[in-house]
Design a protein around this motif. Sequence first.
Motif, PDB file in Angstrom:
ATOM      1  N   PRO A  39      75.313 -12.988   9.803  1.00 36.66           N
ATOM      2  CA  PRO A  39      75.063 -11.579  10.199  1.00 36.66           C
ATOM      3  C   PRO A  39      73.631 -11.006   9.465  1.00 36.66           C
ATOM      4  O   PRO A  39      73.438 -11.482   8.366  1.00 36.66           O
ATOM      5  N   GLU A  40      73.270  -9.780  10.159  1.00 39.54           N
ATOM      6  CA  GLU A  40      72.251  -9.177   9.638  1.00 39.54           C
ATOM      7  C   GLU A  40      72.529  -8.729   8.334  1.00 39.54           C
ATOM      8  O   GLU A  40      73.786  -8.012   7.990  1.00 39.54           O
ATOM      9  N   PRO A  41      71.506  -8.580   7.498  1.00 44.88           N
ATOM     10  CA  PRO A  41      71.876  -7.995   6.267  1.00 44.88           C
ATOM     11  C   PRO A  41      72.034  -6.245   6.233  1.00 44.88           C
ATOM     12  O   PRO A  41      71.211  -5.889   7.081  1.00 44.88           O
ATOM     13  N   ALA A  42      72.643  -5.856   5.558  1.00 47.87           N
ATOM     14  CA  ALA A  42      72.913  -4.424   5.563  1.00 47.87           C
ATOM     15  C   ALA A  42      71.606  -3.816   4.873  1.00 47.87           C
ATOM     16  O   ALA A  42      71.130  -4.549   4.001  1.00 47.87           O
ATOM     17  N   PRO A  43      71.261  -2.620   5.045  1.00 47.72           N
ATOM     18  CA  PRO A  43      70.171  -2.039   4.465  1.00 47.72           C
ATOM     19  C   PRO A  43      70.482  -1.788   3.206  1.00 47.72           C
ATOM     20  O   PRO A  43      71.482  -1.225   2.762  1.00 47.72           O
ATOM     21  N   ARG A  44      69.358  -1.892   2.174  1.00 51.03           N
ATOM     22  CA  ARG A  44      69.800  -1.706   0.784  1.00 51.03           C
ATOM     23  C   ARG A  44      69.604  -0.275   0.764  1.00 51.03           C
ATOM     24  O   ARG A  44      68.987   0.583   1.202  1.00 51.03           O
ATOM     25  N   ARG A  45      70.636   0.173  -0.322  1.00 52.77           N
ATOM     26  CA  ARG A  45      70.807   1.706  -0.784  1.00 52.77           C
ATOM     27  C   ARG A  45      69.572   2.130  -1.535  1.00 52.77           C
ATOM     28  O   ARG A  45      69.191   1.299  -2.509  1.00 52.77           O
ATOM     29  N   ALA A  46      68.998   3.227  -1.441  1.00 52.67           N
ATOM     30  CA  ALA A  46      67.794   3.448  -2.223  1.00 52.67           C
ATOM     31  C   ALA A  46      68.459   4.547  -3.489  1.00 52.67           C
ATOM     32  O   ALA A  46      69.436   5.278  -3.177  1.00 52.67           O
ATOM     33  N   ARG A  47      67.876   4.179  -4.509  1.00 46.64           N
ATOM     34  CA  ARG A  47      68.409   5.057  -5.550  1.00 46.64           C
ATOM     35  C   ARG A  47      67.750   6.300  -5.585  1.00 46.64           C
ATOM     36  O   ARG A  47      66.460   6.446  -5.028  1.00 46.64           O
ATOM     37  N   ARG A  48      68.657   7.540  -5.896  1.00 48.64           N
ATOM     38  CA  ARG A  48      68.015   8.899  -5.716  1.00 48.64           C
ATOM     39  C   ARG A  48      67.293   9.210  -7.102  1.00 48.64           C
ATOM     40  O   ARG A  48      66.369   9.996  -7.187  1.00 48.64           O
TER      41      ARG A  48
END
Length: 176
Positions: A39-48
Amino acid sequence: MARRPIDPDAELDATAYVQNLLQDTAAPASPPASAWTPPEPAPRRARRSQGRSYGPDSLPGLADYFARACPPLSWAGGLEIGNRQALISVFSELRRDAGLTPDDCRALTDLYVRRLGSRRPTKPYVWDFKWQRYQLLASLRDTGITTTAEDFESWQDAAPTDQTTDDAFTASWGTA
C-alpha cells in the motif's frame, strides 16, 4: 489491438461509434489477482514543536546559562561544555544538597567565569567547574550573595513586643 476503422459508407450507428472511440488499446492490462502490491505509505505527521521547552530556572536552563557564560576554548573545537548531562547533574546536586536557588547557581557560574579570567583549563569546563564547586560556593557565601539556613535563624525568634507600638498600630486601624 488496433482500432477498427469506421466505414463512412455504412449507416451511422451512434452507439457503436462511441464504443469504438472509448476503447483504448494503450491501457495497461490489470495485474493478476494473485500479485500483491504494497500500500501507499501514509503521509508522515509533522511535529508542531520541538518538544517541551524549559524555563531559565530549570536545570537545563541553568546548563544553557553556563554554556553561554563560558568563553570558547580553541582546543575543544566547539565542544567546550563536554557533557551537558554531567553539567545538569552538577546543578542538580547543588540545588538539592547545598540548597541553592537558581539565582545562586547563576551567581556561582558568574563567579567561576570571573575567576577563569584569561586562564584556559586543560579539561572541559564542566569538569573544571565540578572540581571547584565547593571552593566557589564557600567564597560565594563569604560575599553574602547567597542565603543559607543560618540567615533565617533570627526569624524563628519571637519578635519583641512593645505596648506603645501595639497601641499605635491598633489606633491606626480605628476603633472596631
